[in-house]
Structure formats: structure tokens, C-alpha cells
Design an enzyme around this catalytic site. Structure first.
Site, PDB file in Angstrom:
ATOM      1  CB  SER A 371     -22.932  22.848  16.405  1.00 62.43           C
ATOM      2  OG  SER A 371     -22.266  23.568  17.555  1.00 62.43           O
ATOM      3  CD1 TRP A 374     -18.203  26.393  11.730  1.00 62.73           C
ATOM      4  CD2 TRP A 374     -18.181  26.576  13.877  1.00 62.73           C
ATOM      5  NE1 TRP A 374     -17.725  27.772  11.811  1.00 62.73           N
ATOM      6  CE2 TRP A 374     -17.756  27.858  13.179  1.00 62.73           C
ATOM      7  CE3 TRP A 374     -17.999  26.148  15.376  1.00 62.73           C
ATOM      8  CZ2 TRP A 374     -17.316  28.752  13.819  1.00 62.73           C
ATOM      9  CZ3 TRP A 374     -17.811  27.496  15.892  1.00 62.73           C
ATOM     10  CH2 TRP A 374     -17.350  28.830  15.322  1.00 62.73           C
ATOM     11  CG  HIS A 375     -16.943  23.463  17.839  1.00 61.86           C
ATOM     12  ND1 HIS A 375     -18.309  23.543  17.603  1.00 61.86           N
ATOM     13  CD2 HIS A 375     -16.586  24.442  18.669  1.00 61.86           C
ATOM     14  CE1 HIS A 375     -18.817  24.675  18.416  1.00 61.86           C
ATOM     15  NE2 HIS A 375     -17.564  25.384  19.078  1.00 61.86           N
ATOM     16  N   GLY A 376     -14.927  20.975  14.728  1.00 63.28           N
ATOM     17  CA  GLY A 376     -13.608  19.984  14.398  1.00 63.28           C
ATOM     18  C   GLY A 376     -13.873  18.614  14.792  1.00 63.28           C
TER      19      GLY A 376
END
Length: 558
Positions: A371, A374-376
Site C-alpha cells: 500500500s 503503491w501510493h509513492g
């Protein structure tokens, strides 16, 4: 980019203070509605035309509207690479993991490039790529499930498995489904295929024929104009709210010198409003894209056999009401970015756990890491994730030990004082997440810490104090008070465990340890399990070492 397409957005942006790319994004969402209406009118017997129409519109968005030639290349690399992995490694148990690492690695490169570019008001391909990662990694798992015996699969896996690879045209139509390509919502290939061949709209035998949803002419897709327009109207309201509020409550206001001149309560209000304003943007765009999917028919979820009412919630990605009025952390996080939650659960959390075993610390850690990546890679993301994990742990214990005092011990029905508890829970949840989410908007480490310091680290201090309380003898006092209260009412305490019996009152939240948005449901328990696993591993290695030493001694003796 075609100059005459760009010029109107630049002209309007100069007058209303928005970025040209932001206006183009809203324009693409609005344009998707009439185009989705046309897509639905393509004959059901010509699915190839539906694919080609959707692909052509997505290409127009990427190249004609946003001039994202590099973005188109990025999506093609991800899509072609994933299809090749699924095809040539299909029989390997490592295939979905190879696909996952390929997709996450490719996206990470673009996240870093976007972070270096530091142009938050421009549209790049990372948003569309984040959606593609969810769709394509799920595609790999669906293909992998297709070669396994059904007896080894869960009901969800059976429903989503792909026994055969789809045609390239169907696959491309799935990747470039224009109503949701840019920012979601994501969905599985099986859902797209059922929409494409219209098997999604087959009415079960238990539904009264008189209650079948109305359709037009020979189309199987039910009428979806009304629910789609409602979504569009709500999306526009949220978007308009964002445009009006963002003039006053933008993230940088928290770093301005003027902010520190406010009193503490005033700062809390501003902090909360900055978070609410940011959420309005997501409420608007996600609601509008969901509406376009509904108009195309893909939002169809089924028909109530009793009332004949059609559900269009298949691709719902946000529940603003639940977020804004959430009284607990799990409710808050569970109503936010719903499709990402489902993807993390179905294709990360449950996949890293060996068949026949329960997910544990490793599954939670893998989900948290996925997670976050995935966001950065902005430091603010990780500050928010780590703090939210501890907040959720504390919140779960608060509800377990204090909520029962506001419920009838026998019936579990709310007492009159429960309204006060609900109000306090709502205020606490909202203010705590306003604090925790601030780094998600500020992004930088130094800026995030500065904002936290300006409100005296109230959520960090509160979380640490409560963790200390639950680790102290004070929690035994609360337990004893509850036991005495239950005993007076004739409710038996669980003597076997020596703990409070877990009922709706003692642990009203789901007892599941599944993370929400990758955030652990109980960080303390996860850390305890990690320690237990390390101890077990050390004991196993010591046992092996002793065994090896014994074998060597026996060989020497011989």
C-alpha cells in the site's frame, strides 16, 4: 497536442485560478458521460466494436487531450509485459509474483520521476498507472487460479479465475476502458468480460419476471441514466465545493506564518478543513467516474429478487457520508478508496498466506508495504501510514474497553448516554485523522513535522499516552469495573480466558485482523507475533544446529 484543444483550457484556467490540466481532467469526466451513453448503444452482438470504441476514446484522452505520449508508452509497457508474463509463465506458481514485481517496479520508476518533477497541478500517467497496477496484477492472479483445481480455490477465486487467456482485443479493451482509465475505479477482467458479453445482466431464476429491470429495445443492459445522473450531480457538487474551499483551505496554508497566530482551536478547525477540502476533490472525481461506469452498464451489481430494485454499487470507490461521520478508525478507512482496499485484501493480504493457514504478521507487513509503495515515495505518506497503524490499535482497544459502559449489559442496546459517546467518538476520529492525514497533503518530511508541531503533536501525544495506559495496571481497573457491572446484570465473564467475553459491546468492531488500506488492525498484536516468529525461528535453528553437532559427533565416534 492539438493547439485548438489546449487553448480554451489555458484561457479558462487563467480566469478561475485552476491549472489547465485540472480543467482537462474534469472535462474528460464530463465528456465520458455522453460517450458512455454511446458505448452502451453499441449492439450487444458486436463486442469487438465496444472494445475498439473504448480504446479509441482512451487514446484521445491520453494523446489528444493530455499529450501524454510517454504515458501511453508506459501503459503499453505494463499491459504488454503483463500479458506476456501471464502467457509464457502461466504454469509457474511464481507467475503472479513475477507480474506483481514487474508492475510495482515499473510504477515505482514513474513515482520517483513524478516526485522529482514536483508539478502537482499537472496530470501525469502515474494515476492511470496506479489503476493499471491493480487491474493487471489481479489479472495475473486470475490467470494463475485458472490452472488450479477448483477444490483448492475460495469462492472468490472460483468466480474470478480465467481458464483461458482472453483475446488481445478483449484484453486491450479491459486495459483502456475509458470511463475509469485515468483514475479508476479498478475492476477484474471477469467483470469486464461479463459486461462485454452481457452475461452480467442475466436475471436469476428466483426473480419475478415482472420485476426484471427495464431495458430499451433489444439491449440487455438495464436503464442506468437516472443513477448515473445522480452520481454526476453529486460529483459536480463535491467538485464545486473543492473549487470554492481550496481558495481558503489549501495545504500550504498550514505552513504559512499566519497559521501560528491562530489559537489552538482555530488551528484545529483549519487543519480539519484543509483535509476536508482535499477529500472533496476525491469525492468529486471518483463519484463522477463511477457514474460514467454506471451509464455504460459496468456498475450493475444485481437485482433484489423481492423488490426488483437494481443495485449499481459494483464499482463504488468512496462513501463520503461514512468517511465524514465515521465514529471509528476502521469505518473511516474502510469507506475510503474501497476498490484499493479490496485489491489489497484479495490480491496481497490473502495471497501471501499459504493455503490452509491464517494470515498473520507477514501478510500484514506485505500489505502495508504494498500500500505504501503503491501510493509513492513521498516521506509524508509513510508518516501517515505508520501513525495511522498505531492510532487504529489504540482505537480498537478504546472501543473494546469503554464502549460497553454505554450499552445495556444484557441486551447490548444503547443507553441514553450512548449519544454522548458517539459524539465524542466522531469528534476524536475526525480530528485524529485530520492530523494523521496532513503529511499526505504536505508530502515533505520537514513540512509534515512542522505542521504537526504547530498543533503540538496532539495525535501523537494522545496515542502514546493511551498505549501507555493500556500497557499499565490501569487497564485492569477498567476490566474489573466492567466485570462488576456485568455481574450485577447477570452477564457471565469468560472464565476460560480470564478476559472479558467478546461480545458486540466489548469488541464491536470486526475481530478480523485484516488491514484496511494496508494499515494494521492491531499493530501491538502484529509486533507480538513478529517477536514470537523470531523466537520460533531461533529455536528451530538451534535445534538444527544441535542435531548437526550430534550427527558429527556420531560420525567421529564411528
Amino acid at each position: 497536442m492539438i493547439p485548438f484543444i489546449n487553448a480554451p483550457f489555458v484561457w479558462l484556467a487563467d480566469r478561475i485560478g485552476a491549472g489547465p490540466d485540472e480543467l482537462k481532467l474534469v472535462f474528460s469526466f464530463l465528456l465520458s458521460y455522453p460517450l458512455a451513453g454511446l458505448l452502451k448503444r453499441v449492439p450487444d452482438a458486436r463486442p469487438e466494436f465496444k472494445n475498439l470504441f473504448s480504446i479509441s476514446i482512451s487514446l484521445f484522452y491520453l494523446v489528444g487531450l493530455f499529450d501524454l505520449w510517454d504515458g501511453l508508452r508506459t501503459i503499453l509497457i505494463s499491459a504488454i509485459g503483463t500479458y506476456a508474463i501471464a502467457k509464457y509463465l502461466r504454469g509457474s506458481p511464481y507467475m503472479p509474483w513475477v507480474g506483481f514485481v514487474f508492475l510495482m517496479g515499473h510504477m515505482s520508476v514513474n513515482h520517483i520521476a513524478r516526485q522529482q518533477a514536483n508539478s502537482p497541478r499537472s496530470v501525469d500517467i502515474t494515476g492511470a498507472q496506479m489503476v493499471a497496477v491493480m487491474k493487471l496484477s489481479a489479472f495475473c492472479w486470475n490467470v494463475a487460479d485458472g490452472v488450479l483445481p477448483e477444490a483448492d480455490l475460495s469462492d472468490f477465486q472460483k468466480d474470478r479465475r480465467l481458464v483461458e487467456l482472453p483475446s488481445l482485443l478483449n484484453y486491450a479493451g479491459y486495459v483502456f476502458f475509458f470511463p475509469s482509465m485515468l483514475i479508476g475505479p479498478a475492476f477484474d477482467f471477469v467483470e469486464y468480460r461479463r459486461w462485454l458479453d452481457t452475461t452480467m445482466f442475466e436475471v436469476p431464476a428466483n426473480v419475478d419476471p415482472s420485476k426484471k429491470p427495464p431495458t430499451r429495445r433489444k439491449r440487455k443492459i438495464p436503464r442506468s441514466g437516472t443513477p448515473a445522473m445522480k452520481k454526476l450531480a453529486l460529483g459536480l457538487i463535491w467538485t464545486f465545493s473543492f473549487l470554492k474551499l481550496s481558495a481558503h483551505y489549501y495545504p500550504e496554508v498550514l505552513l504559512e506564518d499566519k497559521f501560528v497566530t491562530y489559537g489552538f482551536l482555530h488551528r484545529l478547525v483549519v487543519l480539519h478543513m484543509v483535509g476536508f477540502t482535499a477529500r472533496c476533490k476525491y469525492y468529486g472525481v471518483w463519484t463522477m467516474t463511477e457514474g460514467a461506469c454506471i451509464l455504460a452498464g459496468l456498475g450493475f451489481k444485481g437485482v433484489d429478487p423481492k423488490t426488483g430494485k437494481v443495485s449499481w454499487d459494483r464499482l463504488r470507490n468512496i462513501d463520503p457520508w461514512e468517511v465524514e461521520f465515521a465514529q471509528n478508525t476502521r469505518g473511516y478507512l474502510g469507506a475510503w478508496n474501497i476498490n484499493t482496499n479490496q485489491w489489497l485484501r484479495n490480491y496481497v493480504y490473502l495471497r501471501v498466506t499459504p493455503r490452509g493457514k491464517k494470515p498473520g504478521f507477514r501478510a500484514s507487513l506485505a500489505t502495508f508495504t504494498t500500500s505504501a509503495f503503491w501510493h509513492g515515495f513521498y516521506p509524508g505518506y509513510y508518516l501517515s501510514f505508520v501513525l495511522a497503524s498505531f492510532i487504529q490499535t489504540v482505537a480498537k482497544k478504546l472501543r473494546r474497553f469503554f464502549r460497553p459502559f454505554f450499552l445495556d449489559p444484557k441486551t447490548q442496546q444503547p443507553l441514553p448516554s450512548k449519544k454522548l459517546y458517539d459524539f465524542a467518538s466522531w469528534v476524536t476520529t475526525q480530528l485524529t485523522f485530520s492530523y494523521a492525514a496532513a503529511p499526505f497533503l504536505i508530502l515533505s518530511f520537514s513540512g509534515s513535522v512542522t505542521v504537526w508541531a504547530r498543533v503540538y503533536f496532539y495525535a501523537v501525544v494522545g496515542t502514546v499516552v493511551l498505549m501507555g495506559f493500556f500497557a499499565s495496571p490501569g487497564v485492569k481497573v477498567v476490566k474489573k469495573a466492567l466485570e462488576q457491572r456485568n455481574a450485577k446484570a447477570g452477564v457471565v465473564t469468560d472464565k476460560k480466558s480470564g478476559d472479558l467475553k467478546r461480545t458486540a459491546s466489548t469488541d464491536s468492531l470486526s475481530s478480523s485482523r485484516e488491514p484496511v488500506m494496508g494499515i494494521s488492525a492491531d499493530m501491538e498484536e502484529e509486533l507480538d507475533e513478529m517477536v514470537r516468529e523470531v523466537k520460533r525461528e531461533v529455536e528451530v535453528r538451534r535445534a538444527r544446529s544441535r542435531e548437526n553437532s550430534l550427527v558429527k559427533d556420531m560420525k567421529k565416534a564411528m
